[in-house]
Design a protein around this motif. Structure first.
Motif, PDB file in Angstrom:
ATOM      1  N   ILE A 117       4.621   2.783  12.922  1.00 52.89           N
ATOM      2  CA  ILE A 117       3.333   2.570  12.286  1.00 52.89           C
ATOM      3  C   ILE A 117       2.974   1.092  12.383  1.00 52.89           C
ATOM      4  N   ASP A 118       1.868   0.805  13.060  1.00 52.61           N
ATOM      5  CA  ASP A 118       1.423  -0.579  13.254  1.00 52.61           C
ATOM      6  C   ASP A 118       2.557  -1.446  13.792  1.00 52.61           C
ATOM      7  N   GLY A 119       3.284  -0.907  14.768  1.00 56.01           N
ATOM      8  CA  GLY A 119       4.356  -1.655  15.418  1.00 56.01           C
ATOM      9  C   GLY A 119       5.678  -1.663  14.687  1.00 56.01           C
ATOM     10  N   GLN A 120       5.736  -1.059  13.495  1.00 54.72           N
ATOM     11  CA  GLN A 120       6.971  -1.072  12.710  1.00 54.72           C
ATOM     12  C   GLN A 120       7.653   0.288  12.788  1.00 54.72           C
ATOM     13  N   ASN A 121       8.909   0.281  13.206  1.00 54.83           N
ATOM     14  CA  ASN A 121       9.708   1.492  13.239  1.00 54.83           C
ATOM     15  C   ASN A 121      10.132   1.828  11.815  1.00 54.83           C
ATOM     16  N   THR A 122       9.721   3.004  11.327  1.00 55.19           N
ATOM     17  CA  THR A 122      10.023   3.342   9.934  1.00 55.19           C
ATOM     18  C   THR A 122      11.515   3.481   9.677  1.00 55.19           C
ATOM     19  N   ALA A 123      12.311   3.690  10.720  1.00 50.46           N
ATOM     20  CA  ALA A 123      13.758   3.781  10.543  1.00 50.46           C
ATOM     21  C   ALA A 123      14.334   2.460  10.046  1.00 50.46           C
ATOM     22  N   ARG A 124      13.628   1.373  10.270  1.00 49.30           N
ATOM     23  CA  ARG A 124      14.101   0.053   9.858  1.00 49.30           C
ATOM     24  C   ARG A 124      13.591  -0.363   8.486  1.00 49.30           C
ATOM     25  N   VAL A 125      12.858   0.536   7.825  1.00 45.78           N
ATOM     26  CA  VAL A 125      12.383   0.250   6.469  1.00 45.78           C
ATOM     27  C   VAL A 125      13.447   0.724   5.486  1.00 45.78           C
ATOM     28  N   SER A 126      14.071  -0.205   4.792  1.00 43.73           N
ATOM     29  CA  SER A 126      15.131   0.149   3.853  1.00 43.73           C
ATOM     30  C   SER A 126      14.544   0.866   2.639  1.00 43.73           C
ATOM     31  N   ARG A 127      15.394   1.564   1.915  1.00 37.10           N
ATOM     32  CA  ARG A 127      14.939   2.262   0.711  1.00 37.10           C
ATOM     33  C   ARG A 127      14.249   1.301  -0.259  1.00 37.10           C
ATOM     34  N   TYR A 140       6.138  -0.794   1.919  1.00 33.77           N
ATOM     35  CA  TYR A 140       5.605  -0.135   3.112  1.00 33.77           C
ATOM     36  C   TYR A 140       4.458   0.802   2.746  1.00 33.77           C
ATOM     37  N   ARG A 141       4.628   1.560   1.678  1.00 37.32           N
ATOM     38  CA  ARG A 141       3.610   2.561   1.312  1.00 37.32           C
ATOM     39  C   ARG A 141       2.307   1.922   0.878  1.00 37.32           C
ATOM     40  N   ARG A 142       2.340   0.675   0.463  1.00 34.51           N
ATOM     41  CA  ARG A 142       1.092   0.014   0.091  1.00 34.51           C
ATOM     42  C   ARG A 142       0.175  -0.170   1.290  1.00 34.51           C
ATOM     43  N   ARG A 143       0.723  -0.022   2.507  1.00 32.81           N
ATOM     44  CA  ARG A 143      -0.090  -0.144   3.718  1.00 32.81           C
ATOM     45  C   ARG A 143      -0.676   1.190   4.158  1.00 32.81           C
ATOM     46  N   ILE A 144      -0.295   2.282   3.449  1.00 37.18           N
ATOM     47  CA  ILE A 144      -0.727   3.621   3.811  1.00 37.18           C
ATOM     48  C   ILE A 144      -1.527   4.215   2.650  1.00 37.18           C
ATOM     49  N   GLY A 145      -2.777   4.560   2.891  1.00 33.01           N
ATOM     50  CA  GLY A 145      -3.566   5.258   1.888  1.00 33.01           C
ATOM     51  C   GLY A 145      -3.352   6.756   2.028  1.00 33.01           C
ATOM     52  N   VAL A 146      -3.124   7.446   0.912  1.00 33.88           N
ATOM     53  CA  VAL A 146      -2.858   8.886   0.942  1.00 33.88           C
ATOM     54  C   VAL A 146      -3.879   9.604   0.075  1.00 33.88           C
ATOM     55  N   VAL A 147      -4.514  10.633   0.655  1.00 30.92           N
ATOM     56  CA  VAL A 147      -5.476  11.460  -0.071  1.00 30.92           C
ATOM     57  C   VAL A 147      -4.914  12.871  -0.160  1.00 30.92           C
ATOM     58  N   PHE A 148      -4.862  13.410  -1.379  1.00 30.22           N
ATOM     59  CA  PHE A 148      -4.292  14.731  -1.612  1.00 30.22           C
ATOM     60  C   PHE A 148      -5.392  15.769  -1.826  1.00 30.22           C
ATOM     61  N   GLN A 149      -5.078  17.029  -1.561  1.00 32.94           N
ATOM     62  CA  GLN A 149      -6.041  18.102  -1.783  1.00 32.94           C
ATOM     63  C   GLN A 149      -6.349  18.260  -3.270  1.00 32.94           C
ATOM     64  N   ASP A 150      -5.315  18.119  -4.116  1.00 34.77           N
ATOM     65  CA  ASP A 150      -5.490  18.379  -5.546  1.00 34.77           C
ATOM     66  C   ASP A 150      -5.740  17.097  -6.347  1.00 34.77           C
ATOM     67  N   HIS A 151      -6.184  16.068  -5.687  1.00 29.85           N
ATOM     68  CA  HIS A 151      -6.620  14.800  -6.298  1.00 29.85           C
ATOM     69  C   HIS A 151      -5.467  13.995  -6.905  1.00 29.85           C
TER      70      HIS A 151
END
Length: 231
Positions: A62-72, A78-89
């Motif tokens: 994602i954007d050049g970053q391998n998620t396997a290298r993102v530590s717990r 990391y998630r602050r760079r991803i916006g998530v929209v759910f069906q149930d709001h």
């Protein structure tokens, strides 16, 4: 912006993989739909992007970053760079619209002034600035979904993923939500939207990835020319 390289996800050893051999890429500021039957693997694919799950094989970049290298420890960052929209709001019923949209910024430690400015900008973008002090349960389903979208984009992520965001809406409201997504695409946001509404998807003139039994069986470019592609 989003790249999958021979990605598989198996939840139980020896069982059939939820997704298998996924290889594709999505360009920056591209809006792509993900379709397929129930159980085809759409939600799993989105979870791999959001690092709600990790692949059993292959690479998610994602954007050049391998998620396997993102530590717990670094997953929240990391998630602050991803916006998530759910069906149930998934809105907090006991909080105001403003507070719901502000939540990602509060978690990130943003200051009061910055939070107010960004929340009001996000609410203005979805046409709900005048509703900032009401509770979500007083809103229509379409308005609640708009609040969810405002929350997803308030931190100005480069990538937004949406899992059946119009599944509970009538056709007119569904089209309004999709047009709203298209406006974010026009200002540089990359979007991947899972939808079972084939008729609506066909009206959007966007690229469509189709999953069947965990594999990509079609990658149809938008009308007017190719975009992205199978890796």
């Amino acid at each position: 912006m989003i790249r999958f390289e021979d990605v598989a996800k198996r939840y139980v050893a020896g069982a059939r993989a939820a997704v298998e051999g996924l290889s594709f890429h999505i360009e920056p500021a591209e809006m792509v739909f993900l379709t397929g039957h129930s159980g085809a693997g759409k939600s799993t694919l989105l979870k791999l992007i959001a690092l709600l799950e990790r692949p059993s094989r292959g690479q998610v970049i994602i954007d050049g970053q391998n998620t396997a290298r993102v530590s717990r420890r670094r997953i929240p960052e990391y998630r602050r760079r991803i916006g998530v929209v759910f069906q149930d709001h998934r809105l907090l019923a006991d909080r105001t619209v403003f507070d719901n949209v502000a939540l990602p910024l509060v978690v990130a430690g943003a200051g009061h002034r910055e939070t107010g400015r960004k929340v009001r900008a996000a609410l203005d973008a979805v046409g709900l600035l005048q509703k900032e002090r009401v509770r979500p349960l007083t809103l229509s389903s379409g308005e609640q979904q708009r609040v969810g979208i405002a929350r997803a984009v308030v931190a100005r992520p480069q990538v937004v993923i949406a899992d059946e965001p119009t599944g509970n809406l009538d056709p007119e409201l569904s089209r309004e939500i999709m047009d709203l997504f298209a406006r974010f695409r026009d200002v540089g946001v990359t979007l991947l939207i899972a939808s079972h509404d084939h008729a609506l998807v066909q009206t959007m003139a966007c690229r469509v990835l189709t999953l069947r039994d965990g594999q990509i069986v079609a990658d149809v470019p938008p009308r007017g020319g190719p975009a992205g592609g199978v890796a």
